[in-house]
Enzyme design. Structure first.
Site, PDB file in Angstrom:
ATOM      1  N   ASP A  29      -0.752  -2.216  12.373  1.00 47.95           N
ATOM      2  CA  ASP A  29      -1.963  -1.802  11.665  1.00 47.95           C
ATOM      3  C   ASP A  29      -3.100  -1.616  12.673  1.00 47.95           C
ATOM      4  O   ASP A  29      -3.261  -2.419  13.594  1.00 47.95           O
ATOM      5  CB  ASP A  29      -2.349  -2.848  10.601  1.00 47.95           C
ATOM      6  CG  ASP A  29      -3.346  -2.303   9.589  1.00 47.95           C
ATOM      7  OD1 ASP A  29      -2.942  -2.097   8.427  1.00 47.95           O
ATOM      8  OD2 ASP A  29      -4.517  -2.075   9.968  1.00 47.95           O
ATOM      9  N   ILE A  30      -3.885  -0.576  12.465  1.00 45.08           N
ATOM     10  CA  ILE A  30      -4.975  -0.251  13.400  1.00 45.08           C
ATOM     11  C   ILE A  30      -6.119  -1.263  13.306  1.00 45.08           C
ATOM     12  O   ILE A  30      -6.894  -1.421  14.264  1.00 45.08           O
ATOM     13  CB  ILE A  30      -5.466   1.195  13.137  1.00 45.08           C
ATOM     14  CG1 ILE A  30      -6.119   1.794  14.364  1.00 45.08           C
ATOM     15  CG2 ILE A  30      -6.369   1.270  11.922  1.00 45.08           C
ATOM     16  CD1 ILE A  30      -6.331   3.302  14.260  1.00 45.08           C
ATOM     17  N   ASN A  86      -0.088  -2.864  -1.843  1.00 44.82           N
ATOM     18  CA  ASN A  86      -1.208  -2.580  -2.733  1.00 44.82           C
ATOM     19  C   ASN A  86      -0.892  -1.319  -3.518  1.00 44.82           C
ATOM     20  O   ASN A  86      -0.423  -0.329  -2.943  1.00 44.82           O
ATOM     21  CB  ASN A  86      -2.499  -2.380  -1.934  1.00 44.82           C
ATOM     22  CG  ASN A  86      -3.019  -3.684  -1.358  1.00 44.82           C
ATOM     23  OD1 ASN A  86      -2.970  -4.719  -2.012  1.00 44.82           O
ATOM     24  ND2 ASN A  86      -3.499  -3.641  -0.120  1.00 44.82           N
ATOM     25  N   VAL A  95      -4.685   3.981   1.495  1.00 45.75           N
ATOM     26  CA  VAL A  95      -3.831   5.084   1.964  1.00 45.75           C
ATOM     27  C   VAL A  95      -2.754   5.319   0.918  1.00 45.75           C
ATOM     28  O   VAL A  95      -1.958   4.413   0.623  1.00 45.75           O
ATOM     29  CB  VAL A  95      -3.204   4.768   3.341  1.00 45.75           C
ATOM     30  CG1 VAL A  95      -2.281   5.903   3.763  1.00 45.75           C
ATOM     31  CG2 VAL A  95      -4.283   4.530   4.394  1.00 45.75           C
ATOM     32  N   HIS A  99       3.172   1.838   1.488  1.00 47.81           N
ATOM     33  CA  HIS A  99       3.313   1.018   2.702  1.00 47.81           C
ATOM     34  C   HIS A  99       3.316  -0.452   2.313  1.00 47.81           C
ATOM     35  O   HIS A  99       2.672  -0.848   1.334  1.00 47.81           O
ATOM     36  CB  HIS A  99       2.187   1.304   3.697  1.00 47.81           C
ATOM     37  CG  HIS A  99       0.811   1.197   3.116  1.00 47.81           C
ATOM     38  ND1 HIS A  99       0.247   2.208   2.370  1.00 47.81           N
ATOM     39  CD2 HIS A  99      -0.101   0.192   3.150  1.00 47.81           C
ATOM     40  CE1 HIS A  99      -0.957   1.845   1.976  1.00 47.81           C
ATOM     41  NE2 HIS A  99      -1.200   0.607   2.426  1.00 47.81           N
ATOM     42  N   HIS A 101       2.552  -4.249   3.952  1.00 43.75           N
ATOM     43  CA  HIS A 101       1.929  -4.995   5.040  1.00 43.75           C
ATOM     44  C   HIS A 101       2.834  -6.177   5.373  1.00 43.75           C
ATOM     45  O   HIS A 101       3.099  -7.015   4.495  1.00 43.75           O
ATOM     46  CB  HIS A 101       0.560  -5.534   4.603  1.00 43.75           C
ATOM     47  CG  HIS A 101      -0.429  -4.482   4.218  1.00 43.75           C
ATOM     48  ND1 HIS A 101      -1.465  -4.087   5.037  1.00 43.75           N
ATOM     49  CD2 HIS A 101      -0.564  -3.736   3.079  1.00 43.75           C
ATOM     50  CE1 HIS A 101      -2.193  -3.152   4.421  1.00 43.75           C
ATOM     51  NE2 HIS A 101      -1.667  -2.932   3.236  1.00 43.75           N
TER      52      HIS A 101
END
Ligand code: AMP
Ligand code: ZN
Length: 114
Positions: A29-30, A86, A95, A99, A101
């Protein structure tokens, strides 16, 4: 389609990749929220889990399998980790490409439900 994660899959946007196979990709993750914070995504663009069609459910087995593999590779399988998705506005999904996490590498706090 203007999807940041599709661009990462295509290589148009750089990422710090930790895993890839024919169905799934994972990268750091950024803006990490924990010592280890990896995002695991299907290569197929699906906006959220609400949008999954019959025939695509096995992607979740692929994602979960990748998560366990990555946790072992990153040395957090034994110490433990969280796998979070999410979905939609109230979850804060930012986003709209599915995805998960993968978070760990330290003692995590209680699940923040509010
Ligand atoms: P969510 O709120 O569940 O939609 O999470 C989206 C996550 O994507 C956030 O944790 C962001 O920090 C992360 N993110 C957004 N853009 C990028 C990117 N280009 N590379 C890596 N992670 C990103
Ligand atoms: Zn996408």
């Amino acid at each position: 389609m203007d999807c940041i994660f599709c661009k990462i899959i295509d290589g148009q946007v750089p990422s710090n990749k930790v895993y890839e196979d024919d169905k799934v990709m994972a990268f750091h993750d950024i803006q990490p929220q924990s010592a280890v914070h990896v995002l695991i995504i299907p290569k197929k663009h699906i906006p959220s889990v609400n949008d999954v069609q019959d025939g695509d459910w096995e992607l979740f087995a692929d994602i979960h399998s990748a998560a366990v593999h990555i946790a072992k590779e990153l040395g957090i399988a034994q110490s433990g980790y969280r796998l979070i998705n999410n979905c939609g506005k109230d979850s804060g999904q930012a986003v709209f490409h599915i995805h998960y996490h993968l978070m760990g590498g330290e003692q995590l706090g209680p699940l923040n439900i509010k």
